[in-house]
Write an enzyme that holds these catalytic residues in place. Sequence first.
Site, PDB file in Angstrom:
ATOM      1  N   HIS A 123    -106.235  91.685  38.359  1.00 12.53           N
ATOM      2  CA  HIS A 123    -107.558  92.400  38.207  1.00 12.53           C
ATOM      3  C   HIS A 123    -108.429  92.028  39.352  1.00 12.53           C
ATOM      4  CE1 HIS A 123    -109.433  88.695  36.789  1.00 12.53           C
ATOM      5  NE2 HIS A 123    -108.644  88.523  35.980  1.00 12.53           N
TER       6      HIS A 123
ATOM      7  N   GLU B 198    -104.382  87.146  29.648  1.00 13.15           N
ATOM      8  CA  GLU B 198    -104.443  85.963  30.274  1.00 13.15           C
ATOM      9  C   GLU B 198    -104.031  85.058  29.107  1.00 13.15           C
ATOM     10  OE1 GLU B 198    -103.953  83.920  32.413  1.00 13.15           O
ATOM     11  OE2 GLU B 198    -105.455  84.405  33.769  1.00 13.15           O
TER      12      GLU B 198
END
Length: 216
Positions: free
Chosen positions: A14, A87
């Site tokens: 990201h 994550e």
Amino acid sequence: MEMTTPTRLCLVRHGETAWNAERRLQGHLDVPLNEIGHIQAEATAASLAGHRFTALYCSDLRRAQQTAAAAGRTLGFEATLEPELRERHYGVFQGLTYDEARERFPQDYARFHARDPDFAFCGDGESLRAFAARVHRALERIVVRHAGRQALVVTHGGVLDIAHRLATGKALDAPRDFTIPNAALNWIEFDGRRWHLLAWADQAHLAAARDELPNT
């Protein structure tokens, strides 16, 4: 999994968030892109315009969804949300800077920094081994669905760390000797038996990109 034509994945971390700039652990906390991150997401999307993808996947956390949305607008895809691309869960470390985590939890931080595969963070955190298994499952599902084709995956730095090790055979506890910049392009391939690393950390389309992760 047998296939005649390799399946290729383009993995993208990201774009930048304010917490990346502060070296603050995000984990499962839902932090959005900052202004730089939005610019990076658009630049990454533009760099992918000439590629042919059959699908777009992303983590269900907002920073990944925002990055994927820019690519989706360029490529004409809606992103499929994949929670297993999140994550790693950093437990009580989430929301702390790396320095704060080291000061408050010195013994746990030492095991984290040493990449102890079986160390799980207090506060429902994941061990590196469990996290790697989760990432492997997610990537394997994608290559099965899109065998012989090419998919785009927008995810997180920790996921990319695991993907690189999957493609190169590097051990989970080996120090990281590769970069994971925000919004860079990373290419891996599955031939039906093994994963291969094709290209890594291509950031030619970016003015600048941050890699604030530990163990470099």
